[in-house]
Design a protein around this motif. Structure first.
Motif, PDB file in Angstrom:
ATOM      1  N   ILE A   1       3.461  11.684   4.687  1.00 53.10           N
ATOM      2  CA  ILE A   1       2.992   9.944   5.135  1.00 53.10           C
ATOM      3  C   ILE A   1       4.380   8.974   5.689  1.00 53.10           C
ATOM      4  CG2 ILE A   1       1.842   8.668   4.018  1.00 53.10           C
ATOM      5  CD1 ILE A   1       1.309  10.554   1.780  1.00 53.10           C
ATOM      6  N   PRO A   2       5.243   9.175   6.769  1.00 51.30           N
ATOM      7  CA  PRO A   2       5.438   8.458   7.455  1.00 51.30           C
ATOM      8  C   PRO A   2       5.783   7.018   6.518  1.00 51.30           C
ATOM      9  CG  PRO A   2       4.216   9.869   8.991  1.00 51.30           C
ATOM     10  CD  PRO A   2       3.917   9.508   7.498  1.00 51.30           C
ATOM     11  N   GLU A   3       4.906   6.039   6.999  1.00 51.19           N
ATOM     12  CA  GLU A   3       5.239   4.794   5.826  1.00 51.19           C
ATOM     13  C   GLU A   3       5.420   4.635   4.941  1.00 51.19           C
ATOM     14  OE1 GLU A   3       4.190   2.418   9.112  1.00 51.19           O
ATOM     15  OE2 GLU A   3       4.594   3.437  10.349  1.00 51.19           O
TER      16      GLU A   3
ATOM     17  N   PHE B   1       1.082  -1.207   0.201  1.00 54.92           N
ATOM     18  CA  PHE B   1       0.125   0.326  -0.121  1.00 54.92           C
ATOM     19  C   PHE B   1       0.853   1.543  -0.337  1.00 54.92           C
ATOM     20  CE2 PHE B   1      -3.476   2.646   2.912  1.00 54.92           C
ATOM     21  CZ  PHE B   1      -3.413   3.447   1.560  1.00 54.92           C
ATOM     22  N   ALA B   2       1.735   1.275   0.139  1.00 57.71           N
ATOM     23  CA  ALA B   2       3.327   2.683   1.251  1.00 57.71           C
ATOM     24  C   ALA B   2       3.376   3.400  -0.534  1.00 57.71           C
ATOM     25  CB  ALA B   2       3.566   2.744   2.302  1.00 57.71           C
ATOM     26  N   CYS B   3       3.609   1.406  -0.976  1.00 55.92           N
ATOM     27  CA  CYS B   3       5.200   1.753  -2.272  1.00 55.92           C
ATOM     28  C   CYS B   3       4.028   2.099  -3.107  1.00 55.92           C
ATOM     29  CB  CYS B   3       5.002   0.600  -2.476  1.00 55.92           C
ATOM     30  SG  CYS B   3       6.328   0.360  -4.176  1.00 55.92           S
ATOM     31  N   ASP B   4       2.638   2.011  -3.422  1.00 57.70           N
ATOM     32  CA  ASP B   4       1.473   2.539  -4.243  1.00 57.70           C
ATOM     33  C   ASP B   4       1.310   3.454  -3.713  1.00 57.70           C
ATOM     34  OD1 ASP B   4       1.398   0.068  -5.768  1.00 57.70           O
ATOM     35  OD2 ASP B   4       0.101  -1.013  -4.906  1.00 57.70           O
ATOM     36  N   VAL B   5       1.271   4.364  -2.612  1.00 58.79           N
ATOM     37  CA  VAL B   5       0.725   5.859  -2.434  1.00 58.79           C
ATOM     38  C   VAL B   5       2.100   6.434  -2.774  1.00 58.79           C
ATOM     39  CG1 VAL B   5       0.362   6.800  -0.458  1.00 58.79           C
ATOM     40  CG2 VAL B   5      -0.917   5.246  -0.847  1.00 58.79           C
TER      41      VAL B   5
ATOM     42  N   LEU C   1      -8.206   8.469   1.725  1.00 56.29           N
ATOM     43  CA  LEU C   1      -6.767   9.740   2.799  1.00 56.29           C
ATOM     44  C   LEU C   1      -7.293   9.305   3.994  1.00 56.29           C
ATOM     45  CD1 LEU C   1      -7.658  13.397   0.951  1.00 56.29           C
ATOM     46  CD2 LEU C   1      -6.111  12.022  -0.044  1.00 56.29           C
ATOM     47  N   GLY C   2      -8.773   9.279   4.596  1.00 53.47           N
ATOM     48  CA  GLY C   2      -8.439   8.287   6.082  1.00 53.47           C
ATOM     49  C   GLY C   2      -8.081   7.972   5.909  1.00 53.47           C
ATOM     50  N   ARG C   3      -7.728   6.504   5.287  1.00 53.95           N
ATOM     51  CA  ARG C   3      -7.395   5.498   5.075  1.00 53.95           C
ATOM     52  C   ARG C   3      -5.859   5.403   5.055  1.00 53.95           C
ATOM     53  NH1 ARG C   3      -8.095   0.252   1.055  1.00 53.95           N
ATOM     54  NH2 ARG C   3      -6.637  -1.461   2.711  1.00 53.95           N
ATOM     55  N   ILE C   4      -5.730   6.258   4.540  1.00 56.30           N
ATOM     56  CA  ILE C   4      -4.034   6.379   4.345  1.00 56.30           C
ATOM     57  C   ILE C   4      -2.911   7.168   6.287  1.00 56.30           C
ATOM     58  CG2 ILE C   4      -2.360   7.992   3.406  1.00 56.30           C
ATOM     59  CD1 ILE C   4      -3.227   7.848   0.771  1.00 56.30           C
ATOM     60  N   ASN C   5      -4.540   8.133   6.446  1.00 57.52           N
ATOM     61  CA  ASN C   5      -3.799   8.239   7.896  1.00 57.52           C
ATOM     62  C   ASN C   5      -3.752   7.007   8.678  1.00 57.52           C
ATOM     63  OD1 ASN C   5      -3.475  11.142   7.212  1.00 57.52           O
ATOM     64  ND2 ASN C   5      -5.787  11.729   8.156  1.00 57.52           N
TER      65      ASN C   5
ATOM     66  N   ASP D   1      -1.111  12.299   7.135  1.00 57.99           N
ATOM     67  CA  ASP D   1      -1.703  13.760   8.731  1.00 57.99           C
ATOM     68  C   ASP D   1      -2.152  14.251   7.244  1.00 57.99           C
ATOM     69  OD1 ASP D   1       0.541  15.180   7.504  1.00 57.99           O
ATOM     70  OD2 ASP D   1       1.159  16.183   8.328  1.00 57.99           O
ATOM     71  N   PHE D   2      -3.250  14.016   6.633  1.00 59.11           N
ATOM     72  CA  PHE D   2      -4.366  14.032   5.361  1.00 59.11           C
ATOM     73  C   PHE D   2      -5.404  15.201   6.732  1.00 59.11           C
ATOM     74  CE2 PHE D   2      -2.595  11.717   2.416  1.00 59.11           C
ATOM     75  CZ  PHE D   2      -2.108  12.170   1.292  1.00 59.11           C
TER      76      PHE D   2
END
Ligand code: AVJ
Length: 333
Positions: free
Chosen positions: A275-277, A22-26, A232-236, A242-243
């Motif tokens: 997006i730290p992760e 997920f992090a890589c795709d983001v 965006l909430g999911r990425i948070n 911190d979206f």
């Protein structure tokens, strides 16, 4: 002993491989000049609930049209299939629409306990699959597969019994989420797991008046907006970002040239998000968007051509008049 519920499930809960992907795709998606996020990530638990709510909106006629067609024509569909058939459902969700088909198949000819109807729902949502298994085990022997479509298809294909045909369900206009070229590629890949006599039931939303389509993807109650912003909430939640969701707005666009509705999340202001992760800090200009989904709309002739180009024969189709939508039965040629 009974079959384990998730015979082919990926490991979940705190699985860092899933989070890393997920992090890589983001990271990759937000580095593009037109920022984008893959629409499959809209469907976490909250996102799936919000999508379910969308299907009840008066403006979003798609799911009801699909279900009407399946309910009304389940017997006709069953009558066109060989009697020994197993059902594979790509992106089953909870399998509510497929229930009609399973019922019809079970009825003709009546099956004994010795030859139960096997049903392979394939979905990336473990919650949806669990509900699907619970709700449908009275009409079929349910074998949930928690995988992507093609990996899941390969798992199901490995279970094919001698002399048995497959009915693959690809309903709900999921095909509309693919770029047109990718849809053809996907259908060709799918075809490779099938043999002559197998059938594919494809659902596709048809081109209609732009205002009607725009209302369906930008409903006045804001449910689709919530569905989109939840990404965006999911990425948070999952990547520690911190979206600020209030600093983005949902937008639906009709792209006339590509014949698709696009969903975007538009930044209301100049801002920076970390997006730290994903090891990423990303800046947005006021007005700049993240493209989160495409829903392609089709013409009948185009669907027939797609069948032809990918190794199928378009046999029969059913169209909903109230909300132009087509379910087509394609036979592997
Ligand atoms: C489930 C992919 C068919 O594209 O219409 C609904 C998803 N997005 N509202 C679609 C969706 C916004 C839906 N599909």
């Amino acid at each position: 002993m009974s079959t384990p519920a998730f015979a082919w499930s990926k490991s979940k809960a705190g699985d860092s491989a899933v989070t890393r992907e997920f992090a890589c795709d983001v990271r990759m998606g937000l580095a593009k000049s037109q920022k984008e996020l893959h629409s499959k990530y809209l469907y976490d638990e909250l996102g799936s609930s919000l999508f379910e709510a969308i299907t009840h909106l008066p403006e979003y006629g798609l799911t009801r049209a699909d279900e009407r067609l399946l309910r009304r024509h389940a017997e006709d569909i069953a009558a066109l299939l060989p009697s020994r058939v197993a059902v594979i459902d790509l992106g089953s969700g909870v399998g509510q629409k497929t229930r009609h088909i399973l019922r019809a198949l079970r009825g003709s000819p009546p099956r004994s306990a010795a030859t139960p109807l096997r049903y392979y729902p394939i979905d990336v949502s473990a919650d949806a699959l669990a509900r699907c298994e619970r709700d449908l085990s009275e009409v079929a022997e349910v074998h949930p597969i928690e995988q992507s479509y093609l990996d899941g298809m390969a798992c199901a294909a490995a279970e094919r019994q001698p002399g048995e045909a497959f009915l693959v369900m690809f309903i709900g206009s999921t095909i509309g989420n693919f770029e047109r070229k990718c849809a053809l590629e996907f259908l060709r890949d799918l075809r490779r797991s099938l043999v002559p006599g197998d059938a594919l039931l494809v659902g596709a939303d048809l081109v209609k008046e732009p205002d009607r389509m725009l209302d369906a993807y930008d409903d006045p109650a804001g449910v689709t907006g919530a569905f989109n912003l939840n990404l965006l909430g999911r990425i948070n939640r999952e990547l520690g970002a911190d979206f600020r969701l209030r600093q983005f707005e949902h937008e639906a666009r009709w792209n006339e040239q590509q014949r698709r509705i696009e969903m975007h999340l538009r930044s209301r202001v100049n801002q920076t998000v970390s997006i730290p992760e994903a090891d990423l800090t990303v800046s947005f200009q006021a007005g700049e968007s993240i493209w989160t989904e495409s829903s392609h709309k089709f013409q009948i002739a185009e669907l027939d051509a797609m069948a032809e180009l990918t190794g199928f024969q378009a046999a029969t189709r059913w169209i909903d008049e109230e909300w132009p939508f087509a379910n087509s039965l394609w036979i592997v040629s």
